[in-house]
Design an enzyme around this catalytic site. Structure first.
Site, mmCIF file in Angstrom:
data_model
loop_
_atom_site.group_PDB
_atom_site.id
_atom_site.type_symbol
_atom_site.label_atom_id
_atom_site.label_comp_id
_atom_site.label_asym_id
_atom_site.label_seq_id
_atom_site.Cartn_x
_atom_site.Cartn_y
_atom_site.Cartn_z
ATOM 1 N N CYS A 219 0.801 -1.221 0.000
ATOM 2 C CA CYS A 219 0.000 0.000 0.000
ATOM 3 C C CYS A 219 0.838 1.278 0.000
ATOM 4 O O CYS A 219 0.518 2.229 -0.719
ATOM 5 C CB CYS A 219 -0.969 -0.006 1.172
ATOM 6 S SG CYS A 219 -0.206 -0.170 2.802
ATOM 7 N N HIS B 20 -3.008 0.625 7.203
ATOM 8 C CA HIS B 20 -3.193 0.697 5.755
ATOM 9 C C HIS B 20 -3.108 2.163 5.350
ATOM 10 O O HIS B 20 -3.386 3.067 6.159
ATOM 11 C CB HIS B 20 -4.550 0.100 5.377
ATOM 12 C CG HIS B 20 -4.856 0.114 3.906
ATOM 13 N ND1 HIS B 20 -3.965 -0.321 2.943
ATOM 14 C CD2 HIS B 20 -5.970 0.526 3.225
ATOM 15 C CE1 HIS B 20 -4.518 -0.200 1.754
ATOM 16 N NE2 HIS B 20 -5.727 0.322 1.895
ATOM 17 N N SER C 182 -4.656 -2.967 -2.088
ATOM 18 C CA SER C 182 -4.963 -3.679 -0.859
ATOM 19 C C SER C 182 -5.302 -5.123 -1.204
ATOM 20 O O SER C 182 -5.558 -5.460 -2.360
ATOM 21 C CB SER C 182 -6.156 -3.013 -0.149
ATOM 22 O OG SER C 182 -6.615 -3.801 0.935
#
Length: 307
Positions: free
Chosen positions: A111, A146, A163
């Site tokens: 990410c 994330h 993702s």
């Protein structure tokens, strides 16, 4: 195997060495496997995803879709080996050089790498505002992190990224407010049985690929355990308003590299810049103001004079 170079393009030695060490560590016959693959001459060539190229008339939403397709074609890195070392404290110009390397090697990414790549591929879209959005979630006794690249075009918000979950990366720029975008991510996490704990929002990233400024990753840190739903929404909109005001006032730093003097060395190669030295101290929750350090002012003025 994941470590076969796409299209036969050379990969720098440090990257290859990390791969071989990883194979040797997790595979019973790792060294022999690595040598056998290294010496193989009949391995199929893996197609390299093409970096999207746009006509001047191509609308921004279509460009974002094409960039997201390219990021997805690189595939998510499930191997456990980090192919590209990304230091958030590096100046923007160094991160853009790393993004260019990603397009050449075309290896799977995670990410944070997708965020850097998204900045690189949208640098020429000057009407598009880009800013990092980080999430911290809780699931089954563990915390997960994330990050995506938030975008704002024409007053509508969206996101680019990668993702394991389809609903946690790309968001088309259709959300009227920043809070609508974040709430959409929160709902996506809820469907994955994750509880959103924190959201960290950065400021808009410069469109100058040669800027020696650092990306501001954590301008606003919102702890959902300490905020009511309405306060959370207000803080998100306050951050969006701060970004608009910063852009409207033209406070984004110009590139110090455009008119660089020959006798002045780059801060990357010489002494560390004041921004690098103070980067940890500048990270603070939203609304908290840090007093200026008078000792560092001469260095900053020096940069302004050099511009």
């Amino acid at each position: 195997p994941f470590f076969v170079n796409r299209g036969g393009l050379p990969v720098d030695e440090p990257t290859w060495e990390r791969m071989w060490r990883h194979v040797g560590r997790i595979h019973p016959e790792g060294d022999r496997v690595a040598q056998r693959i290294r010496g193989a001459a009949d391995l199929p060539k893996i197609p390299i995803p093409s970096v999207p190229v746009f006509q001047p008339s191509t609308p921004i939403p279509e460009r974002l879709e094409a960039i997201q397709r390219y990021i997805r074609e690189l595939q998510y890195n499930h191997t456990g080996t980090q192919f590209f070392e990304i230091k958030k404290s590096r100046p923007l110009t160094g991160l853009m050089d790393l993004a260019k390397e990603m397009t050449k090697e075309a290896l799977p990414i995670k990410c944070l790498e997708a965020v850097i790549l998204g900045i690189y591929l949208t640098n020429n879209m000057t009407t598009l505002d880009r800013f990092p959005i980080s999430f911290k979630t809780h699931f089954s006794g563990n915390y997960f992190r994330h990050i995506v690249l938030g975008v704002n075009f024409g007053g509508r918000y969206g996101a680019l990224g990668i993702s394991r979950r389809e609903e946690l990366m790309y968001k088309a720029p259709v959300f009227r407010t920043l809070s609508e975008l974040i709430f959409d991510f929160e709902e996506a996490y809820r469907r994955c049985w994750h509880t959103l704990k924190k959201v960290k929002l950065g400021h808009c990233v410069s469109h100058d690929p040669h800027s020696v400024e650092q990306i501001e990753w954590k301008h606003s840190i919102l702890d959902l355990d300490k905020l009511t739903r309405e306060d959370f929404r207000k803080e998100l909109e306050r951050h969006a308003r701060d970004m608009r005001l910063k852009i409207g006032k033209g406070t984004g730093p110009p590139s110090p590299t455009k008119d660089r003097k020959k006798d002045v060395s780059s801060p990357q190669r010489g002494q560390a810049s004041p921004h690098r030295r103070n980067s940890r101290g500048d990270r603070r929750p939203s609304g908290e103001k840090k007093p200026a350090d008078s000792k560092t002012m001469p260095d900053l003025n020096g940069y302004q004079i050099r511009v």
